[in-house]
Design a protein around this motif. Structure first.
Motif, PDB file in Angstrom:
ATOM      1  N   PHE A  86       1.136  -1.434  -0.390  1.00 46.23           N
ATOM      2  CA  PHE A  86      -0.067  -0.272   0.238  1.00 46.23           C
ATOM      3  C   PHE A  86       0.857   1.518   0.247  1.00 46.23           C
ATOM      4  CE2 PHE A  86      -3.223   2.989   2.562  1.00 46.23           C
ATOM      5  CZ  PHE A  86      -3.320   3.255   1.697  1.00 46.23           C
ATOM      6  N   ALA A  87       2.125   1.193   0.737  1.00 45.24           N
ATOM      7  CA  ALA A  87       2.471   2.500   1.038  1.00 45.24           C
ATOM      8  C   ALA A  87       3.843   2.125   1.895  1.00 45.24           C
ATOM      9  CB  ALA A  87       2.018   3.658   1.095  1.00 45.24           C
ATOM     10  N   THR A  88       4.773   2.863   1.584  1.00 48.38           N
ATOM     11  CA  THR A  88       5.857   3.156   2.700  1.00 48.38           C
ATOM     12  C   THR A  88       6.008   4.556   3.647  1.00 48.38           C
ATOM     13  OG1 THR A  88       7.574   1.974   1.661  1.00 48.38           O
ATOM     14  CG2 THR A  88       8.458   3.354   3.375  1.00 48.38           C
ATOM     15  N   PHE A  89       5.360   3.743   4.426  1.00 46.02           N
ATOM     16  CA  PHE A  89       4.928   5.017   5.774  1.00 46.02           C
ATOM     17  C   PHE A  89       5.802   6.439   6.099  1.00 46.02           C
ATOM     18  CE2 PHE A  89       0.272   4.513   6.059  1.00 46.02           C
ATOM     19  CZ  PHE A  89      -0.128   2.774   5.565  1.00 46.02           C
ATOM     20  N   PHE A  90       6.932   5.528   6.857  1.00 47.04           N
ATOM     21  CA  PHE A  90       8.194   6.610   6.917  1.00 47.04           C
ATOM     22  C   PHE A  90       9.169   6.037   6.798  1.00 47.04           C
ATOM     23  CE2 PHE A  90       6.403   4.215  10.300  1.00 47.04           C
ATOM     24  CZ  PHE A  90       7.283   3.158  11.057  1.00 47.04           C
ATOM     25  N   ASN A 136      10.430   4.883  21.255  1.00 47.53           N
ATOM     26  CA  ASN A 136      10.825   6.491  20.858  1.00 47.53           C
ATOM     27  C   ASN A 136       9.935   6.778  19.788  1.00 47.53           C
ATOM     28  OD1 ASN A 136      12.835   6.445  23.002  1.00 47.53           O
ATOM     29  ND2 ASN A 136      14.094   5.433  22.090  1.00 47.53           N
ATOM     30  N   ASN A 137       9.963   6.155  19.318  1.00 49.60           N
ATOM     31  CA  ASN A 137       9.159   6.756  17.878  1.00 49.60           C
ATOM     32  C   ASN A 137       8.032   6.057  17.325  1.00 49.60           C
ATOM     33  OD1 ASN A 137      11.431   8.016  15.622  1.00 49.60           O
ATOM     34  ND2 ASN A 137      11.946   6.544  16.249  1.00 49.60           N
ATOM     35  N   ARG A 138       6.851   7.837  17.492  1.00 47.30           N
ATOM     36  CA  ARG A 138       5.032   7.175  17.997  1.00 47.30           C
ATOM     37  C   ARG A 138       5.043   7.940  16.681  1.00 47.30           C
ATOM     38  NH1 ARG A 138       7.116   8.333  22.839  1.00 47.30           N
ATOM     39  NH2 ARG A 138       6.927  10.017  23.073  1.00 47.30           N
ATOM     40  N   PHE A 139       3.304   7.304  15.967  1.00 44.07           N
ATOM     41  CA  PHE A 139       3.263   7.644  14.906  1.00 44.07           C
ATOM     42  C   PHE A 139       1.624   8.521  14.464  1.00 44.07           C
ATOM     43  CE2 PHE A 139       7.585   6.379  12.871  1.00 44.07           C
ATOM     44  CZ  PHE A 139       8.101   6.865  12.385  1.00 44.07           C
ATOM     45  N   ILE A 140       1.317   8.622  14.133  1.00 46.80           N
ATOM     46  CA  ILE A 140      -0.245   9.009  13.770  1.00 46.80           C
ATOM     47  C   ILE A 140      -0.305   9.624  12.271  1.00 46.80           C
ATOM     48  CG2 ILE A 140      -2.603  10.532  14.407  1.00 46.80           C
ATOM     49  CD1 ILE A 140      -1.020  11.559  16.622  1.00 46.80           C
ATOM     50  N   PHE A 141      -1.425   8.561  11.211  1.00 39.99           N
ATOM     51  CA  PHE A 141      -1.310   9.461   9.829  1.00 39.99           C
ATOM     52  C   PHE A 141      -2.880   9.625   9.565  1.00 39.99           C
ATOM     53  CE2 PHE A 141       1.208   4.926  11.246  1.00 39.99           C
ATOM     54  CZ  PHE A 141       2.423   5.526  10.199  1.00 39.99           C
ATOM     55  N   VAL A 142      -2.778  11.107   9.607  1.00 34.88           N
ATOM     56  CA  VAL A 142      -4.027  11.747   9.257  1.00 34.88           C
ATOM     57  C   VAL A 142      -4.416  11.137   7.781  1.00 34.88           C
ATOM     58  CG1 VAL A 142      -4.977  13.389   9.770  1.00 34.88           C
ATOM     59  CG2 VAL A 142      -3.473  13.041  11.501  1.00 34.88           C
ATOM     60  N   LYS A 156      -1.443  18.392  20.163  1.00 32.78           N
ATOM     61  CA  LYS A 156      -1.020  17.863  21.695  1.00 32.78           C
ATOM     62  C   LYS A 156       0.286  17.272  21.343  1.00 32.78           C
ATOM     63  CE  LYS A 156      -5.918  16.392  23.363  1.00 32.78           C
ATOM     64  NZ  LYS A 156      -5.406  17.544  23.581  1.00 32.78           N
ATOM     65  N   GLY A 157       1.236  18.278  20.710  1.00 31.16           N
ATOM     66  CA  GLY A 157       2.653  17.831  20.580  1.00 31.16           C
ATOM     67  C   GLY A 157       3.268  16.934  19.626  1.00 31.16           C
ATOM     68  N   PHE A 158       2.478  16.688  18.675  1.00 33.98           N
ATOM     69  CA  PHE A 158       3.112  15.587  17.775  1.00 33.98           C
ATOM     70  C   PHE A 158       3.005  16.987  16.236  1.00 33.98           C
ATOM     71  CE2 PHE A 158       1.726  12.376  19.716  1.00 33.98           C
ATOM     72  CZ  PHE A 158       1.951  11.454  19.394  1.00 33.98           C
ATOM     73  N   ALA A 159       3.992  16.685  15.486  1.00 34.38           N
ATOM     74  CA  ALA A 159       4.093  17.575  14.346  1.00 34.38           C
ATOM     75  C   ALA A 159       4.248  16.684  13.310  1.00 34.38           C
ATOM     76  CB  ALA A 159       6.422  18.222  15.020  1.00 34.38           C
ATOM     77  N   ILE A 160       3.906  17.611  12.102  1.00 30.15           N
ATOM     78  CA  ILE A 160       4.129  16.511  11.229  1.00 30.15           C
ATOM     79  C   ILE A 160       5.310  16.655  10.557  1.00 30.15           C
ATOM     80  CG2 ILE A 160       3.536  17.961   8.601  1.00 30.15           C
ATOM     81  CD1 ILE A 160       1.630  19.618   9.607  1.00 30.15           C
ATOM     82  N   SER A 161       5.015  15.294  10.047  1.00 30.27           N
ATOM     83  CA  SER A 161       6.729  14.777   9.298  1.00 30.27           C
ATOM     84  C   SER A 161       6.783  15.205   7.540  1.00 30.27           C
ATOM     85  CB  SER A 161       6.441  13.324   9.359  1.00 30.27           C
ATOM     86  OG  SER A 161       7.785  12.797   9.103  1.00 30.27           O
ATOM     87  N   HIS A 162       5.522  14.223   7.349  1.00 30.03           N
ATOM     88  CA  HIS A 162       5.818  14.137   5.700  1.00 30.03           C
ATOM     89  C   HIS A 162       4.260  13.290   5.401  1.00 30.03           C
ATOM     90  CE1 HIS A 162       7.044   9.941   6.907  1.00 30.03           C
ATOM     91  NE2 HIS A 162       7.000  10.406   5.734  1.00 30.03           N
ATOM     92  N   PRO A 163       4.037  13.648   3.548  1.00 29.67           N
ATOM     93  CA  PRO A 163       2.445  13.319   3.098  1.00 29.67           C
ATOM     94  C   PRO A 163       3.046  12.044   2.225  1.00 29.67           C
ATOM     95  CG  PRO A 163       3.115  15.468   1.413  1.00 29.67           C
ATOM     96  CD  PRO A 163       4.237  14.968   2.987  1.00 29.67           C
ATOM     97  N   THR A 170      -1.437  12.911   5.973  1.00 28.62           N
ATOM     98  CA  THR A 170      -0.320  13.154   6.356  1.00 28.62           C
ATOM     99  C   THR A 170       0.238  12.107   7.258  1.00 28.62           C
ATOM    100  OG1 THR A 170      -1.222  15.393   5.820  1.00 28.62           O
ATOM    101  CG2 THR A 170       0.703  15.299   7.676  1.00 28.62           C
ATOM    102  N   VAL A 171       1.702  12.500   7.576  1.00 28.20           N
ATOM    103  CA  VAL A 171       2.553  11.258   8.783  1.00 28.20           C
ATOM    104  C   VAL A 171       2.723  12.239   9.659  1.00 28.20           C
ATOM    105  CG1 VAL A 171       4.745   9.867   9.192  1.00 28.20           C
ATOM    106  CG2 VAL A 171       3.775   9.634   6.917  1.00 28.20           C
ATOM    107  N   LEU A 172       2.721  12.312  10.991  1.00 29.14           N
ATOM    108  CA  LEU A 172       2.379  13.249  12.419  1.00 29.14           C
ATOM    109  C   LEU A 172       3.690  11.671  13.094  1.00 29.14           C
ATOM    110  CD1 LEU A 172      -0.565  14.700  13.266  1.00 29.14           C
ATOM    111  CD2 LEU A 172       1.066  15.411  11.743  1.00 29.14           C
ATOM    112  N   ARG A 173       4.715  12.588  14.070  1.00 29.56           N
ATOM    113  CA  ARG A 173       5.651  11.922  14.167  1.00 29.56           C
ATOM    114  C   ARG A 173       5.682  12.353  15.866  1.00 29.56           C
ATOM    115  NH1 ARG A 173      10.969   9.605  11.704  1.00 29.56           N
ATOM    116  NH2 ARG A 173      10.968   8.400  13.002  1.00 29.56           N
TER     117      ARG A 173
END
Ligand SMILES: CC(C)(COP(=O)(O)OP(=O)(O)OC[C@H]1O[C@@H](n2cnc3c(N)ncnc32)[C@H](O)[C@@H]1OP(=O)(O)O)[C@@H](O)C(=O)NCCC(=O)NCCS
Length: 175
Positions: A86-90, A136-142, A156-163, A170-173
């Protein structure tokens, strides 16, 4: 309204099937980029495989009396899980160690939003993810179009990483 919170075990996961399917349908209504990708996403194709692939799962629900009105699903999974057909998410090399944490699904029924229920579920999910000291690495995919959720996570402290997928997600880290 009297909201209480519970963790449910994996063998009780069917109790959130309807909410999971509502989440997929909701995200499709917002998406401007490739909304058709949601057509194959449902409880059976998203929740069940994720539960099986993960090394640890946390399913939290919010209940109003005996009605489930929201849930948050988090997991700890091998980072390779996130590179598939499907994808490479990060970039897997950007993660030290084998496993990553993810807030994978998160949904509150509409009339229960903006009352702090999501914040409780989010904070409990983060406490659980952070309890794995070596991860140490936490992700959210929006998915695209979901600007309200994006704002919530940035607040809440997550940052945009990349689309990825041409902006479908949008991958958040954790920052
Ligand atoms: C994203 C979502 C889970 C957040 O849940 P929620 O219960 O609405 O979250 P909260 O009520 O804790 O916070 C939402 C907003 O209300 C505010 N709020 C918090 N407590 C509040 C209270 N007691 N009264 C009024 N507002 C409150 C928060 O400050 C927050 O504002 P912000 O987004 O500008 O930071 C929810 O909106 C949802 O289910 N959306 C649809 C599905 C979805 O998009 N899921 C995410 C997929 S990635």
């Amino acid at each position: 309204m009297s909201i209480h919170y519970e963790a449910v075990s994996e063998d009780q996961v069917l109790c959130i099937r309807d909410l999971c399917n509502e989440l997929m349908a909701y995200q499709k209504t917002l998406a401007r980029i490739r909304p058709e990708l949601f057509d194959s996403m449902c409880f059976e194709t998203r929740m069940i495989p994720s539960l099986k692939r993960a090394k640890a799962n946390l399913i939290l629900i919010a209940k109003d009396e005996d009605q489930i009105v929201g849930y948050a699903y988090s997991n700890i999974s091998p980072k390779e899980t996130y590179s598939n057909e499907f994808a490479t998410f990060f970039d897997l090399d950007s993660v030290k160690g084998n496993d990553v944490g993810c807030l994978s699904q998160f949904y509150i029924r509409e009339k229960y939003r903006n009352r702090g229920i999501g914040t409780v579920l989010f904070e409990r999910s983060m406490t659980w993810l952070q309890s794995f000291a070596s991860i140490n690495n936490r992700f959210i995919f929006v998915s695209n179009g979901n600007d309200q959720a994006l704002r919530f996570y940035l607040g809440k402290g997550f940052a945009i990483s990349h689309p990825i997928l041409d902006g479908f997600i949008t991958v958040l880290r954790n920052s």
